[in-house]
Design an enzyme around this catalytic site. Structure first.
Site, PDB file in Angstrom:
ATOM      1  N   GLY A 116       0.850  -1.190   0.000  1.00 49.30           N
ATOM      2  CA  GLY A 116       0.000   0.000   0.000  1.00 49.30           C
ATOM      3  C   GLY A 116       0.881   1.233   0.000  1.00 49.30           C
ATOM      4  NE  ARG A 117       3.974   2.638   5.407  1.00 51.13           N
ATOM      5  CZ  ARG A 117       3.370   3.107   6.509  1.00 51.13           C
ATOM      6  NH1 ARG A 117       3.306   4.397   6.713  1.00 51.13           N
ATOM      7  NH2 ARG A 117       2.829   2.293   7.383  1.00 51.13           N
ATOM      8  CE1 TYR A 141      -0.369   3.858  13.820  1.00 51.87           C
ATOM      9  CE2 TYR A 141      -0.359   5.534  12.109  1.00 51.87           C
ATOM     10  CZ  TYR A 141      -0.909   4.405  12.674  1.00 51.87           C
ATOM     11  OH  TYR A 141      -1.984   3.817  12.075  1.00 51.87           O
ATOM     12  CB  CYS A 145     -10.458  21.059  21.307  1.00 49.01           C
ATOM     13  SG  CYS A 145     -11.198  22.437  20.459  1.00 49.01           S
ATOM     14  CD  GLU A 146      -8.262  15.024  21.268  1.00 50.97           C
ATOM     15  OE1 GLU A 146      -7.351  14.462  21.906  1.00 50.97           O
ATOM     16  OE2 GLU A 146      -9.377  14.539  21.085  1.00 50.97           O
TER      17      GLU A 146
HETATM   18  N1  LLP Z   1      -1.817  -6.394   3.728  1.00 54.74           N
HETATM   19  C1  LLP Z   1      -2.362  -6.453   4.943  1.00 54.74           C
HETATM   20  C2  LLP Z   1      -2.990  -7.696   5.396  1.00 54.74           C
HETATM   21  C3  LLP Z   1      -2.323  -5.331   5.794  1.00 54.74           C
HETATM   22  O1  LLP Z   1      -2.853  -5.388   6.996  1.00 54.74           O
HETATM   23  C4  LLP Z   1      -1.700  -4.127   5.328  1.00 54.74           C
HETATM   24  C5  LLP Z   1      -1.642  -2.928   6.172  1.00 54.74           C
HETATM   25  C6  LLP Z   1      -1.158  -4.121   4.035  1.00 54.74           C
HETATM   26  C7  LLP Z   1      -1.229  -5.275   3.254  1.00 54.74           C
HETATM   27  C8  LLP Z   1      -0.495  -2.905   3.443  1.00 54.74           C
HETATM   28  O2  LLP Z   1       0.608  -2.524   4.174  1.00 54.74           O
HETATM   29  P1  LLP Z   1       1.630  -1.420   3.618  1.00 54.74           P
HETATM   30  O3  LLP Z   1       2.267  -1.969   2.381  1.00 54.74           O
HETATM   31  O4  LLP Z   1       0.839  -0.193   3.311  1.00 54.74           O
HETATM   32  O5  LLP Z   1       2.586  -1.217   4.716  1.00 54.74           O
HETATM   33  N2  LLP Z   1      -2.049   3.240   9.467  1.00 54.74           N
HETATM   34  C9  LLP Z   1      -0.676   2.794   9.588  1.00 54.74           C
HETATM   35  C10 LLP Z   1      -0.418   1.568   8.730  1.00 54.74           C
HETATM   36  C11 LLP Z   1      -1.355   0.431   9.003  1.00 54.74           C
HETATM   37  C12 LLP Z   1      -1.140  -0.758   8.092  1.00 54.74           C
HETATM   38  C13 LLP Z   1      -2.260  -1.726   8.187  1.00 54.74           C
HETATM   39  N3  LLP Z   1      -2.143  -2.873   7.337  1.00 54.74           N
HETATM   40  C14 LLP Z   1       0.250   3.962   9.238  1.00 54.74           C
HETATM   41  O6  LLP Z   1      -0.238   5.054   8.938  1.00 54.74           O
HETATM   42  O7  LLP Z   1       1.472   3.818   9.319  1.00 54.74           O
END
Ligand code: LLP
Length: 421
Positions: free
Chosen positions: A275-276, A316, A346-347
Site C-alpha cells: 500500500g504505502r 504513531y 481541541c487536543e
Molecule cells: N496487507 C495487509 C494484510 C495489511 O494489513 C496491510 C496494512 C497491508 C497489506 C499494506 O501494508 P503497507 O504496504 O501499506 O505497509 N495506518 C498505519 C499503517 C497500518 C497498516 C495496516 N495494514 C500507518 O499510517 O502507518
C-alpha cells in the site's frame, strides 16, 4: 523518489505549481502525483518481472476511486479488508479475479457478497472464520478459495501499532494450528485451501524480517508437500517501508534481490499487497498558516489542517517533512527556528511536528506536509465537525479534482432528530 520538487522558488507537483492548487481548491488539500503513483507500481512490477506476481494494491492506504482506477488500469489487483472496500474495488473496475480479501473480522454479509462477486480468495485469519466461510459458500451452493494467513512470529522492527507478525498480535494463525487445519481440509466441502498468506507489519525498512518470514512459510510449504498437500498461491503481504525523513529503506530491486530466489524456487503463484510503497510519497497535504503564536516557552505554527486530516503524527508519533510551498530569499538567509506545527483541534495531540526547525513563516503562507499519500485521507475523520479535505490528482500539466471538499450539510446528512412521543 517522487514528483514534488522545487523549481525556482516554488514547489511543483509534476508540472503544476502546488501553490496555485492551494489557492484554487482551498486548504487543507490532498494533492497526488499520477506519475509517482503509477511509477512505484511499475517499479515493483519490473523488479519482480521474473515471476510475474499479482500485485494487489492495499486499498486501505488510500481508497480514492481515481487512485484505484489508475492502478487497476496498469494491471494491479486490489487487497481489500471490508465490504466497503469491495464496493470501491468493483466500482473502480477491478476484475474480481484480481481481488484478495483479508481482515480478522469479516461479517456474514461481507463474506457472502465477496463469494457472489467471485473474488480470487479470502485470506483467512482463524478456524471459526474458515468454518463460517465454508457454511456461507455451502448455502450459496458453491466453492470458494482461501489462503490461510500464517502468523510467522517474526519481529518486524517497526512501530508497535503496525507490527502484525508476532504471535501476540491478533492476526493470522500459528504454524501448528494451521497444520492442524490443513490436515482437516477434507471437512470443508465448500472451501478450497489454495495458499498461504503472510503480512508481518508496515513501514518495514529492511529486507531481513521479510526474508525470515518468507523462509519460515516456504519451509512449512515443503513439509505440507511431503504430506501430499499441494498449494497454488503464496501471498507475501505488504509492508515495504518508504522514506519519511532519514530512513534508507530497501528499494524494489533490493527487495526482489532478497526474496526472489526463494520465491522462484517455490514454484507458487506469488501475490503481494503493498500500500504505502505505491501511494505514500505520491501525496502531500497542503495546509495554510492561520497564525504564528509565541508563548513564553514555545513557538507554534497553527495551520488550517489538523489531526482529523492526517492522524499519523498524533497516533504513531510519525515524522512527516514540512516544506513551504514558496521559498523566499529571506528563507535562505535567515536560518531556522524551532516550531510546533499544530492544527486547530481541541487536543494537545493535534500536531504535525514538534520542535521542528522551520524557515520564517507568516500568516497566509502555505505549507506542504510531505509523504501523506498513504494512510492520510483514508484515516481522516470529521472530528470537531470538520468537513473532510478535498483531493486533487495531478497528471503532467493538469490537475483534476478527485474528491470535492465536504460541506456542512454533508456533516449532518445521516443524522436524524427523533420525534419523541
Ligand atoms: N496487507 C495487509 C494484510 C495489511 O494489513 C496491510 C496494512 C497491508 C497489506 C499494506 O501494508 P503497507 O504496504 O501499506 O505497509 N495506518 C498505519 C499503517 C497500518 C497498516 C495496516 N495494514 C500507518 O499510517 O502507518
Amino acid at each position: 523518489m517522487h514528483d514534488f520538487t522545487y523549481r525556482g522558488n516554488l514547489l511543483y507537483c509534476e508540472k503544476v505549481k502546488v501553490r496555485d492548487l492551494a489557492e484554487r481548491y482551498g486548504t487543507p488539500l490532498y494533492i497526488y502525483s499520477y506519475h509517482t503513483l503509477t511509477g512505484h507500481f511499475l517499479k515493483l512490477r519490473r523488479a519482480f518481472s521474473d515471476i510475474r506476481p499479482l500485485i494487489c494494491y492495499s486499498v486501505k492506504a488510500n481508497s480514492n476511486l481515481a487512485i484505484l482506477k489508475a492502478l487497476v488500469e496498469q494491471g494491479a489487483g486490489l487487497d481489500i479488508v471490508s465490504g466497503g472496500e469491495l464496493y470501491r474495488a468493483l466500482k473502480a473496475g477491478c476484475p474480481p479475479e484480481r481481488i484478495v480479501y483479508a481482515s480478522v473480522g469479516k461479517t456474514s454479509s461481507e463474506i457472502e457478497e465477496a463469494i457472489r462477486r467471485k473474488i480470487l480468495f479470502f485470506n483467512v485469519e482463524s478456524l471459526p472464520e474458515l468454518e463460517h466461510i465454508n457454511r456461507i459458500a455451502g448455502k450459496l451452493k458453491t466453492r470458494t478459495k482461501v489462503a490461510i494467513r500464517i502468523n510467522p512470529d517474526v519481529e518486524a522492527r517497526t512501530h508497535a501499532f503496525i507490527t502484525t507478525g508476532k504471535i501476540t498480535n491478533k492476526f493470522g494463525i500459528d504454524l501448528k494450528t494451521a497444520h492442524g487445519i490443513l490436515m482437516l481440509r477434507g471437512k470443508f466441502a465448500h472451501v478450497d485451501i489454495a495458499g498461504l498468506h503472510i503480512h508481518i507489519g508496515s513501514q518495514i525498512t529492511e529486507g531481513t524480517p521479510f526474508a525470515a518470514a518468507i523462509r519460515r512459510v516456504i519451509v512449512f510449504i515443503g513439509v505440507l508437500r511431503r504430506e501430499g498437500i499441494a498449494l497454488e498461491y503464496l501471498n507475501i503481504g505488504g509492508g515495504l517501508g518508504i522514506v519519511y525523513s532519514k530512513e534508507t529503506p530497501q528499494t524494489a530491486d533490493e527487495f526482489a534481490g532478497t526474496v526472489l530466489p526463494v520465491l522462484k524456487k517455490s514454484g507458487l503463484k506469488i501475490i503481494m499487497e503493498p500500500g504505502r510503497f505505491i501511494v505514500g510519497s505520491a501525496g502531500i497535504l497542503a495546509v495554510k498558516v492561520l497564525y504564528v503564536k509565541k508563548t513564553p516557552l514555545k513557538k507554534f505554527i497553527i495551520t488550517d489542517g489538523g489531526m482529523n486530516d492526517l492522524i499519523r503524527p498524533a497516533l504513531y508519533g510519525a515524522h512527516h517533512e514540512i516544506l513551504p510551498l514558496y521559498v523566499t530569499h529571506e528563507h535562505e538567509n535567515m536560518g531556522t527556528r524551532k516550531f510546533d506545527i499544530v492544527g486547530p483541534i481541541c487536543e494537545s495531540g493535534d500536531f504535525f511536528a514538534k520542535e521542528r526547525p522551520m524557515p520564517p513563516v507568516r500568516e497566509g503562507d502555505f505549507l506542504a506536509v510531505m509523504t501523506a499519500g498513504a494512510y492520510g485521507f483514508s484515516m481522516s475523520s470529521n472530528y470537531n465537525s470538520r468537513p473532510r479535505a478535498a483531493e486533487v490528482m495531478v497528471k503532467g500539466g493538469r490537475a483534476y479534482l478527485i474528491r470535492s471538499r465536504e460541506t456542512y450539510p454533508d456533516l449532518t446528512a445521516q443524522e436524524v432528530i427523533p420525534e419523541y412521543v
